[in-house]
Design a protein around this motif. Structure first.
Motif, short mmCIF file in Angstrom:
data_model
loop_
_atom_site.label_atom_id
_atom_site.label_comp_id
_atom_site.label_asym_id
_atom_site.label_seq_id
_atom_site.Cartn_x
_atom_site.Cartn_y
_atom_site.Cartn_z
N THR A 30 0.84 -1.20 0.00
CA THR A 30 0.00 0.00 0.00
C THR A 30 0.88 1.25 0.00
N SER A 79 0.72 3.91 -2.92
CA SER A 79 0.41 5.29 -2.54
C SER A 79 1.46 6.25 -3.10
N GLU A 93 -10.46 -2.02 0.11
CA GLU A 93 -10.07 -1.14 1.22
C GLU A 93 -8.65 -0.61 0.98
N GLU A 127 -7.39 3.18 -0.48
CA GLU A 127 -6.50 3.89 0.45
C GLU A 127 -5.24 4.34 -0.30
N SER A 128 -4.74 3.48 -1.19
CA SER A 128 -3.52 3.83 -1.94
C SER A 128 -3.80 4.91 -2.99
N THR A 181 -5.46 7.56 -2.54
CA THR A 181 -5.47 8.91 -1.94
C THR A 181 -4.20 9.71 -2.28
N VAL A 212 -12.59 6.75 -0.78
CA VAL A 212 -12.13 6.14 0.47
C VAL A 212 -13.32 5.79 1.36
N ARG A 221 -10.28 6.89 8.61
CA ARG A 221 -9.06 6.11 8.47
C ARG A 221 -8.13 6.35 9.63
#
Length: 733
Positions: free
Chosen positions: A134, A138, A217, A221-222, A224, A304, A558
């Protein structure tokens, strides 16, 4: 289940993006038909579509040297802007590389750089991909967002510098022709940016999905990082470009207009090329990156929250892509809206310019409301659940429609309130102009008071949007309300880019020694552009408030004017030196050294943009690491509440002072003529107000709206690290 299938969604989003890019190319081809060579200009015949002769021929001038001069000036502006952006991007490239390493190290350390799968936080009983991967994804999405933002800004600047002289030459045929050229050029930027942002984000999601599979999930998240990359580049573009443009503008105005009593954009003024370069690097490249950042962040915040709601848990791809579908519909709506300005109606008089631009806002908002209703009905199930701080809240598809629609209409309200307080057609700006009778001090007091007053209605509009959308769909509601405000981003950017292009066109007309009647036409285009630029800033600030709150919610789920002052001082000294030492400069026989002024602005802005940029980027990292997530939440809330109000006030005060000065200069009404003419004490007081307002509306205000977004999205990206390792001071005290 939703009516729209996953396959239809997979086709619809990229097709809308490609249509937007194709439309931008068509508009560029139409602009390029205006030729910048005397032979080509003459070959078109001397009559235009309205049956009028070129102004030069009416007045017996027919000077083809004018076209050559326009081409030379355009070239100088384009070279200056390209040179600045390449210098800026070298520094930004170093920052990007360092910050990418920081993202990887911080996020990778969450599970001690482990390559083992971890239990999912929200999908109970399932395992999610390792934190190390991740961190890697990201970092990749951060770099993608940053590069897309830089390319968007750079392409916008190239288009604007390509179109400015062409707008000037079209003004010889009529104000309608010039308007269409400037607006089409703005549309090229608007559609390129909106479409490329959508397509790149969509491709990134699908490529990342190849690795993540069912782990949505971790996937979202990555993603963002994409918003963080877009906004961090926007900060440097806005601050660096803003310092550049204001250093040149303040230097040119103070010495040229006030001390030497020569017109704005007079070719004898050494800072005049740097001033016109600044319009492109600040208002075009900076604004492009800024709104791209807002778009990327609001999409990421919505994705997200959706990934830990029923859309993500049930792997409903169409529902998950609802934010992207809203943006896709927005591109098609904006395409239809643009045709109203360029093809369906013709502008034949100066007084029709501002109404035509306002109609763009109204038409796009009305059509988009219908578009949102259709896509909400097709893409969403009748009932679904949204994550709401630990619980799941049931929401209907029509509830989500209201969230997006309220954001959209709040944007329109903010736009019109901004116009009322910054357009010289209304009493607030006329009162500011009237206050110049008693000098610069009263002008400053009236301008500041106007700015504070102009905050009230936009803040109410934003507050109502937040309350209603949160009541309906929790933090996801606020995220899609922000997307609603940004759904017509292509039209918003077209209107916004139109302003600096018109401003440059007027400057080129003055420098090329063209007829005063042409300058009157470009001034009319520019005055409307000033108001639309203020409307654009209003949208940017309003959406930034909603985006920041949405990011703040996702995070919880988060887990410089001084710079302008010092740069401008160097410019003032250099302009004075040239006036005093170059023989024949005031008489028009000597040639000013434009290059030195361009270099002063470039060097100063690059040096001065680093401290404010570092302050914004380091604050969330330091606070989250040493004081923990609760303290960081307080910092984000404080930045949001204070930043939005100061940003709106600064932007509107600066816009009002600028248009008060133009109101006196134009002398279009009996009241305005009692305040003028140019060079009068009243006019000099207005110039001083404008000089104070320039850094407020073009540097401080825009930088603040990026600050609140950037701190929020950075906190969201680093949330896993802060939740695991944050609050070091409290752990060891």
């Amino acid at each position: 289940m939703a009516i729209l299938s996953a396959l239809a969604t997979e086709v619809l989003i990229p097709v809308a993006g490609v249509i937007g890019i194709a439309f931008a190319v068509v508009q560029w081809v139409l602009v390029s038909r205006v030729k910048l060579s005397p032979a080509a200009a003459a070959a078109g015949g001397s009559k235009n579509d309205y049956g009028d002769y070129l102004i030069e021929e009416e007045e017996g001038l027919n000077d083809h040297n004018v076209v050559v001069k326009c081409a030379e000036i355009q070239n100088a502006i384009s070279e200056g802007a390209t040179s600045f952006l390449f210098t800026e991007y070298q520094y930004v490239g170093i920052f990007m590389s360092i910050f990418a390493v920081v993202i990887f190290l911080f996020l990778g350390s969450v599970e001690g750089f482990s390559t083992k799968s971890q239990p999912c936080t929200y999908s109970v009983g399932k395992y999610c991909k390792p934190a190390l991967f991740t961190a890697l994804f990201s970092t990749a999405s951060f770099l993608l967002g940053a590069i897309t933002s830089l390319v968007s800004g750079f392409l916008g600047m190239k288009i604007a510098t390509y179109a400015n002289a062409r707008t000037t030459l079209e003004a010889r045929k009529g104000v309608g022709k010039a308007f269409i050229t400037a607006f089409r050029s703005g549309a090229v930027m608007g559609f390129l940016l909106a479409s490329s942002g959508l397509v790149v984000l969509y491709i990134t999601i699908n490529v990342f999905k190849l690795y993540y599979g069912d782990d949505w999930e971790g996937l979202f998240e990555s993603i963002t990082g994409y918003g963080l990359g877009g906004s961090s580049m926007a900060l440097f573009g806005r601050v660096g470009g803003g310092i550049y443009t204001k250093a040149a503008d303040v230097g040119a105005d103070l010495v040229g207009k006030v001390e030497r009593n020569i017109p704005e954009d007079d070719p004898r003024n050494p800072a005049v090329i740097a001033d016109n370069v600044g319009d492109n690097v600040g208002d075009i490249a900076g604004m492009g990156s800024d709104l791209f950042g807002s778009y990327a962040e609001s999409s990421c915040a919505a994705l997200v929250v959706a990934s830990i709601s029923s859309f993500g848990i049930n792997h409903d791809f169409t529902g998950m892509c609802y934010p992207l579908l809203v943006s896709s519909v927005g591109i098609i709506v904006c395409l239809i809206t643009t045709l109203f300005a360029t093809d369906f109606f013709e502008i034949k008089a100066v007084k029709e310019i501002e109404p035509a631009l306002k109609k763009q806002l109204i038409i796009s908002t009305a059509l988009m409301t219908v578009g949102i209703a259709i896509i909400s009905w097709l893409a969403l199930p009748a009932k679904f659940t949204i994550f709401n701080f630990g619980t799941q809240k049931e929401v209907s598809n029509w509830g989500l429609f209201f969230c997006v629609a309220i954001g959209l209409w709040a944007g329109l309200i903010i736009g019109f309130v901004t116009e009322y307080y910054t357009s010289n057609a209304y009493s607030p700006v006329q009162d500011v102009a009237d206050s110049c009778r008693t000098g610069a001090a009263t002008n400053v007091i009236f301008g500041l008071a106007l700015g504070y007053k102009s905050v009230i209605i936009p803040i109410f509009a934003i507050a109502v949007s937040i309350y209603v959308s949160f009541s309906i769909a929790a933090m996801y509601g606020i995220a899609v309300a922000a997307l609603g405000m940004l759904s017509t981003i292509a039209t918003g950017l077209a209107i916004d880019a139109y302003g600096p292009i018109s401003d440059n066109a007027g400057g080129i007309a003055e420098m090329a020694g063209m007829s005063h009647r042409i300058r009157e036409r470009t001034d009319a285009l520019d005055a409307a552009g000033n108001t639309t630029a203020a409307i654009g800033k209003g949208f940017a600030i309003g959406s930034a408030a909603l985006v920041s709150l949405a990011l703040f919610g996702a995070f919880v789920s988060r887990a410089g004017v001084k710079s302008v002052g010092s740069a401008a001082l160097k410019m003032v000294e250099e302009v004075r030196r040239q006036f005093n030492t170059i023989p024949g400069l005031m008489e028009g026989t000597g040639k000013p050294d434009y290059a030195t002024c361009v270099k002063i602005s470039t060097d100063a802005s690059i040096k001065e943009m680093i401290p404010p940029g570092a302050l914004v980027m380091l604050t969330p990292l330091i606070v989250g690491t040493f004081f923990g997530v609760e303290t960081l939440s307080g910092v984000l809330a404080g930045a949001l509440v204070s930043g939005v109000q100061i940003a709106i006030s600064a932007s509107n005060t600066g816009g009002a002072w600028d248009n008060a000065k133009k109101y006196i200069e134009a002398g279009a009404s009996e009241h305005a003529r009692t305040l003028g003419p140019k060079g009068s004490d009243c006019h000099k007081a207005a110039v001083i107000g404008d000089t104070i307002g320039d850094p407020l509306k073009d540097t401080s205000g825009p930088s603040l709206n990026i600050l609140i977004k950037l701190m929020a999205v950075e906190s969201l990206v680093f949330a896993p690290f802060f939740a695991t390792h944050g609050g070091l001071l409290f752990k060891y005290l």
